[in-house]
Design a protein around this motif. Structure first.
Motif, PDB file in Angstrom:
ATOM      1  N   GLN A  60       0.797  -1.219   0.000  1.00 19.39           N
ATOM      2  CA  GLN A  60       0.000   0.000   0.000  1.00 19.39           C
ATOM      3  C   GLN A  60       0.833   1.273   0.000  1.00 19.39           C
ATOM      4  O   GLN A  60       0.312   2.360  -0.228  1.00 19.39           O
ATOM      5  N   TYR A  83      -5.632   3.288  -0.356  1.00 16.10           N
ATOM      6  CA  TYR A  83      -5.556   2.502   0.876  1.00 16.10           C
ATOM      7  C   TYR A  83      -6.749   1.557   1.012  1.00 16.10           C
ATOM      8  O   TYR A  83      -6.611   0.426   1.493  1.00 16.10           O
ATOM      9  N   LEU A 113      -6.221  -1.414  -1.435  1.00 10.12           N
ATOM     10  CA  LEU A 113      -5.146  -2.334  -1.067  1.00 10.12           C
ATOM     11  C   LEU A 113      -5.205  -2.724   0.413  1.00 10.12           C
ATOM     12  O   LEU A 113      -4.197  -3.144   0.986  1.00 10.12           O
ATOM     13  N   ARG A 114      -6.379  -2.611   1.002  1.00 11.14           N
ATOM     14  CA  ARG A 114      -6.523  -2.948   2.414  1.00 11.14           C
ATOM     15  C   ARG A 114      -6.272  -4.448   2.638  1.00 11.14           C
ATOM     16  O   ARG A 114      -6.778  -5.290   1.885  1.00 11.14           O
TER      17      ARG A 114
END
Length: 338
Positions: free
Chosen positions: A179, A194, A197-198
């Motif tokens: 991230q 964010y 791509l958590r």
């Protein structure tokens, strides 16, 4: 009259001479103080470094990396490929209080270098927690290596890689989490990045089984109670866990800290069998610290990055409070990450 005058005269003279001697002594003391203050000011002036430093532009062109004083992210100098901003922790923390500046820091550190170092007021050479600076993308986070406190232990654990053949290795570079890698053209794109791509939640199950050949307290530590070692486990991260700590056959101290039971009069091979489980939001900047104690006296510790712990049984090396490795002392644990 003459006698009284002659008698009074010495009294007056002696008083005046006494007062004059006091005044002269006071003047001498004040002059000495002024001289000392002047000398100290001169020393301070000698220690100051001239801020007007001229750097040859041709040398900068061939440098692979050069330090640059931070002024603004919008200036052309902040777009050069080989610059590196250096900020002290107070400056960095102050910028993070402003959401726009915080996003600008994140955006900058995805493409350029930044160094964060301890503030000058840390006169005892203590260390900050470096996790928040790593999480903002800072590539170089300086610590005071002469102080083996929690900040330094986390810093060492970040760059400590294990190898079955050669034991513990130390790497100078660690890849950023996914991230923090993609570049963005606008700071407004960062929240969406964010979110996309958590990472998934990670369940960490841990068993503290036993230890081997533990050191005993020194005479200077003044251990009053009988020798009864136990282990405290502390999960270190910059965010709250998804599911707080659950402890079996031990004591829960907080949502991220627990301890085993006592094992009296056994430092050769104490056993505990304490089980600890917790669910974390991410392992990118999650650490765990084991501390072996007796009667609130720390005997040994081991700080590790959770990502580097493999599933299964293993012996962990133990270190003293100055960071020196105990040759024979180890902690035996079982780990399961899922």
């Amino acid at each position: 009259i003459t006698k009284s005058g002659s008698d009074s005269s010495p009294l007056i003279d002696s008083t005046s001479s006494y007062s004059s001697s006091v005044d002269s002594e006071a003047e001498t003391i004040s002059k000495s103080k002024e001289a000392k203050s002047t000398t100290s000011i001169r020393r301070i002036r000698r220690m100051t470094i001239s801020k007007n430093v001229e750097v040859c532009e041709k040398i900068l062109e061939i440098c692979g990396l050069y330090g640059l004083k931070f002024r603004n992210f919008s200036l052309p100098e902040s777009k050069t490929s080989n610059h590196c901003f250096s900020l002290n922790e107070k400056k960095f923390d102050g910028m993070c209080k402003d959401k726009t500046q915080e996003l600008s820091l994140d955006k900058h550190n995805r493409k350029y270098l930044m160094r964060v170092y301890p503030h000058a007021l840390r006169y005892r050479s203590t260390n900050f927690n470096p996790i928040k600076y790593w999480k903002m993308g800072a590539q170089m986070v300086a610590t005071n290596w002469q102080t083996y406190d929690l900040g330094q232990q986390i810093n060492l654990a970040m760059f400590q890689l294990s190898n079955q053949k050669n034991g513990v290795l130390h790497s100078g570079y660690v890849l950023k989490p996914p991230q923090l890698v993609p570049k963005v053209s606008k700071v407004q794109n960062l929240p969406h990045l964010y979110h996309r791509l958590r990472e998934d939640n990670v369940s960490v199950n841990l068993k503290i089984l036993s230890a081997q050949l533990l050191p005993k307290p020194t005479e200077g530590q003044n251990c009053k109670d009988p020798f009864a070692p136990y282990v405290t486990v502390e999960y270190i991260m910059d965010e709250e866990p998804s599911i707080p700590l659950i402890v079996s056959s031990g004591t829960k101290i907080s949502d991220t800290t627990a301890s085993t039971t006592y094992c009296k009069d056994n430092g050769f091979n104490p056993t505990w069998g304490t089980e600890v489980s917790i669910t974390l939001k991410s392992l990118s900047f999650a650490f765990i610290k084991f501390t072996v104690k007796t009667d609130q006296i720390a005997l040994a510790s081991s700080c590790l990055k959770l990502e580097y712990l493999r599933n299964g049984y293993r012996h962990l090396p133990l270190y003293n409070m100055e960071g020196e490795l105990y040759i024979f002392s180890t902690l035996f644990i079982y780990t399961k990450l899922q």
